[in-house]
Scaffold this active site. Sequence first.
Site, PDB file in Angstrom:
ATOM      1  CD  GLN A 140      -1.510   7.031   5.884  1.00  0.00           C
ATOM      2  OE1 GLN A 140      -1.544   6.794   5.248  1.00  0.00           O
ATOM      3  NE2 GLN A 140      -2.233   6.766   6.992  1.00  0.00           N
ATOM      4  N   GLY A 141       3.922   7.767   7.333  1.00  0.00           N
ATOM      5  CA  GLY A 141       4.004   5.944   8.020  1.00  0.00           C
ATOM      6  C   GLY A 141       3.283   5.044   8.723  1.00  0.00           C
ATOM      7  CE1 TYR A 142      -0.908   7.196  10.605  1.00  0.00           C
ATOM      8  CE2 TYR A 142      -3.145   5.841  10.544  1.00  0.00           C
ATOM      9  CZ  TYR A 142      -1.948   6.356  10.778  1.00  0.00           C
ATOM     10  OH  TYR A 142      -2.953   7.681  11.550  1.00  0.00           O
ATOM     11  CB  SER A 143       1.928   0.148   5.476  1.00  0.00           C
ATOM     12  OG  SER A 143       0.416   0.805   5.575  1.00  0.00           O
TER      13      SER A 143
ATOM     14  CD  GLU B  64      -5.977   6.623   4.147  1.00  0.00           C
ATOM     15  OE1 GLU B  64      -6.280   5.604   6.011  1.00  0.00           O
ATOM     16  OE2 GLU B  64      -4.957   6.505   3.741  1.00  0.00           O
TER      17      GLU B  64
ATOM     18  CD  GLU C  95      -9.570  -7.833  -0.320  1.00  0.00           C
ATOM     19  OE1 GLU C  95      -9.486  -7.348   0.266  1.00  0.00           O
ATOM     20  OE2 GLU C  95      -9.818  -8.743  -1.804  1.00  0.00           O
TER      21      GLU C  95
HETATM   22  C1  LIG Z   1      -0.126   2.202  -3.684  1.00  0.00           C
HETATM   23  C2  LIG Z   1      -0.250   2.376  -2.603  1.00  0.00           C
HETATM   24  C3  LIG Z   1       0.025   3.212  -1.810  1.00  0.00           C
HETATM   25  C4  LIG Z   1      -0.138   3.359  -0.077  1.00  0.00           C
HETATM   26  N1  LIG Z   1       0.433   4.563   0.446  1.00  0.00           N
HETATM   27  C5  LIG Z   1       0.700   4.548   1.711  1.00  0.00           C
HETATM   28  C6  LIG Z   1       1.330   5.307   2.758  1.00  0.00           C
HETATM   29  O1  LIG Z   1       1.266   6.597   2.033  1.00  0.00           O
HETATM   30  N2  LIG Z   1       1.680   5.099   3.410  1.00  0.00           N
HETATM   31  C7  LIG Z   1       0.781   3.838   4.801  1.00  0.00           C
HETATM   32  O2  LIG Z   1       1.032   4.214   5.622  1.00  0.00           O
HETATM   33  N3  LIG Z   1       0.598   3.039   3.963  1.00  0.00           N
HETATM   34  C8  LIG Z   1       0.306   2.723   2.759  1.00  0.00           C
HETATM   35  N4  LIG Z   1      -0.301   1.764   1.542  1.00  0.00           N
HETATM   36  C9  LIG Z   1       0.177   0.647   2.321  1.00  0.00           C
HETATM   37  C10 LIG Z   1      -1.996  -0.097   2.563  1.00  0.00           C
HETATM   38  O3  LIG Z   1      -1.929   0.763   3.734  1.00  0.00           O
HETATM   39  C11 LIG Z   1      -1.447  -1.459   2.993  1.00  0.00           C
HETATM   40  O4  LIG Z   1      -1.089  -2.084   1.800  1.00  0.00           O
HETATM   41  C12 LIG Z   1      -2.767  -2.041   3.329  1.00  0.00           C
HETATM   42  O5  LIG Z   1      -3.503  -1.191   4.144  1.00  0.00           O
HETATM   43  C13 LIG Z   1      -2.478  -3.789   2.928  1.00  0.00           C
HETATM   44  O6  LIG Z   1      -1.604  -3.946   4.609  1.00  0.00           O
HETATM   45  P1  LIG Z   1      -1.061  -4.962   3.277  1.00  0.00           P
HETATM   46  O7  LIG Z   1      -0.288  -4.322   1.856  1.00  0.00           O
HETATM   47  O8  LIG Z   1       0.295  -4.975   4.443  1.00  0.00           O
HETATM   48  O9  LIG Z   1      -1.607  -6.221   2.897  1.00  0.00           O
HETATM   49  P2  LIG Z   1      -2.160  -7.486   4.221  1.00  0.00           P
HETATM   50  O10 LIG Z   1      -3.090  -6.570   4.966  1.00  0.00           O
HETATM   51  O11 LIG Z   1      -1.103  -8.181   4.458  1.00  0.00           O
HETATM   52  O12 LIG Z   1      -3.690  -7.876   3.474  1.00  0.00           O
HETATM   53  C14 LIG Z   1      -3.438  -9.064   2.352  1.00  0.00           C
HETATM   54  C15 LIG Z   1      -4.429  -9.905   1.973  1.00  0.00           C
HETATM   55  O13 LIG Z   1      -5.101  -9.910   2.573  1.00  0.00           O
HETATM   56  C16 LIG Z   1      -5.859  -9.713   3.382  1.00  0.00           C
HETATM   57  N5  LIG Z   1      -6.925  -9.529   4.707  1.00  0.00           N
HETATM   58  C17 LIG Z   1      -6.147  -9.054   5.579  1.00  0.00           C
HETATM   59  N6  LIG Z   1      -6.388  -8.906   6.878  1.00  0.00           N
HETATM   60  C18 LIG Z   1      -8.030  -9.818   5.999  1.00  0.00           C
HETATM   61  C19 LIG Z   1      -9.144  -9.842   7.308  1.00  0.00           C
HETATM   62  N7  LIG Z   1      -9.427  -9.052   8.482  1.00  0.00           N
HETATM   63  N8  LIG Z   1     -10.073 -10.225   6.695  1.00  0.00           N
HETATM   64  C20 LIG Z   1     -10.319 -10.587   5.134  1.00  0.00           C
HETATM   65  N9  LIG Z   1      -9.122  -9.610   4.118  1.00  0.00           N
HETATM   66  C21 LIG Z   1      -7.860  -9.728   5.136  1.00  0.00           C
HETATM   67  C22 LIG Z   1      -6.661  -8.153   2.485  1.00  0.00           C
HETATM   68  O14 LIG Z   1      -7.719  -7.400   2.494  1.00  0.00           O
HETATM   69  C23 LIG Z   1      -5.272  -8.315   1.571  1.00  0.00           C
HETATM   70  O15 LIG Z   1      -6.139  -8.869   0.448  1.00  0.00           O
HETATM   71  C24 LIG Z   1      -0.425   1.778   0.881  1.00  0.00           C
HETATM   72  C25 LIG Z   1      -0.239   0.652  -0.015  1.00  0.00           C
HETATM   73  C26 LIG Z   1      -0.264   1.043  -1.871  1.00  0.00           C
HETATM   74  C27 LIG Z   1      -0.710  -0.393  -3.095  1.00  0.00           C
END
Ligand SMILES: Cc1cc2nc3c(=O)[nH]c(=O)nc-3n(C[C@H](O)[C@H](O)[C@H](O)COP(=O)(O)OP(=O)(O)OC[C@H]3O[C@@H](n4cnc5c(N)ncnc54)[C@H](O)[C@@H]3O)c2cc1C
Length: 401
Positions: free
Chosen positions: A127-130, A247, A388
């Site tokens: 999955q290439g989202y993040s 998901e 969150e």
């Molecule tokens: C083990 C693992 C596997 C993953 N696998 C995939 C994958 O296969 N493909 C893919 O695309 N992604 C993947 N991800 C990414 C995952 O979807 C993101 O880590 C997640 O969406 C959070 O984004 P971020 O890491 O950029 O954190 P951020 O969005 O920067 O968040 C940082 C902190 O701020 C808080 N925060 C952010 N916005 C808000 C808000 N509006 N209100 C309250 N709090 C907030 C968050 O809860 C968090 O605590 C994976 C992540 C992990 C840890």
Amino acid sequence: MDAAFNPADEAFRDEVRAFFKAKLPEHFKRQAQLAPSYVKKEDTRAWHRALYEQGWIAPRWPVEYGGTGWTPTQKHIYEEEYQRAYAPRLSSFGIGLVGPVIFTFGTPEQKAQHLKPILSGEITWCQGYSEPGAGSDLASLKTRAVRDGDDYVVNGQKIWTSHAHHADWIFALVRTDSDPAKKRQEGISFLLIDMKTPGVDVRPIISIDGGHYLNEVFFTDVRVPVANRIGEENKGWTYAKFLLGNERTGIAGVGKSRRKIEKIVGVARAERSDDGGALWDDPAFRARLMEYATKLTALENTNLRMLGREAAGKKIGAEASMLKIAGTEIEQGLNELLVFALGNYVQPYERESLRLDANEFVGPDHGRGAMTEHLLRRAASIYGGTNEVQRDIIAKRVLGL
Ligand SMILES: Cc1cc2nc3c(=O)[nH]c(=O)nc-3n(C[C@H](O)[C@H](O)[C@H](O)COP(=O)(O)OP(=O)(O)OC[C@H]3O[C@@H](n4cnc5c(N)ncnc54)[C@H](O)[C@@H]3O)c2cc1C
């Protein structure tokens, strides 16, 4: 809602149990108990194949595309028994995520090309989202796809891409319109990209448990046929949201947490060498465990209530966020409690347990893989949308705040 299981459901449960008993090899089970994320790729594929041959690989798909036609209750029973049996977790990216997008929004050619290999497990997906800077705020993603004849030329970076180093294909969100006058969501497209295409570069990220299943994926002038786009250009956000809704299904993890409670009781009941007593004799410890057991029962009932509503033809939307939060908090709490109960034994268990081919272990069985699981599942409250953000969703869409 009829939460009690009727005789037909119980008969179905017996059938599922009998299948797992007959077909789930002991060593798969052992690996899944030791360190669930370290089940060998060839074993995962073999287990995928066994479920495919049984016709049980895609319970959530419509029958016309290879689904089972089970009722929501049967699906719940299947998932519960699956977790209880310690069957290896299969990657959800193909069957759970991109498959439903393809059969719902794909062209006849895309369906013909992708659905069968997804079901059989021949082709695997990631999955290439993040992206760096686009996680919770996914719409800010920057990977660009520029049209050039019958192709898009893709440049940019994805991050946290689970299993990209094993995957054959990636489904990626890309920016096809950067017009600042438009909403960011209106400039995103959904592409299916073959990982063997020149310009795709996968680099490992080693996680806190010492394992490699996360990656960065870089795209440099990657040519992707326009025919690989799902649906309309710039409408990718619609398909992306549809996928994210899937998901969060099956995330409560009730069966898995029940098994964990059994493990913790086993460890806590064992005599300790230091003072001759057992941790189980400590009422404060028992109270902590009972708190999780009570929460788990509440979660199971909430899950069943939602299943009842689904069975009655009602859609489950934002309420699924409750399952995600409660399921992951219980899972993390129980992992912590198991590590606490094992005390000094946690480290030797890990050294031994990560050598998956080793037959010898230090200490009693119930501690295997405890620290690995504890560290790895810290991420459970982050992936699939952070807890969150799930709370925000509940506040806005369930409570109307
Ligand atoms: C083990 C693992 C596997 C993953 N696998 C995939 C994958 O296969 N493909 C893919 O695309 N992604 C993947 N991800 C990414 C995952 O979807 C993101 O880590 C997640 O969406 C959070 O984004 P971020 O890491 O950029 O954190 P951020 O969005 O920067 O968040 C940082 C902190 O701020 C808080 N925060 C952010 N916005 C808000 C808000 N509006 N209100 C309250 N709090 C907030 C968050 O809860 C968090 O605590 C994976 C992540 C992990 C840890």
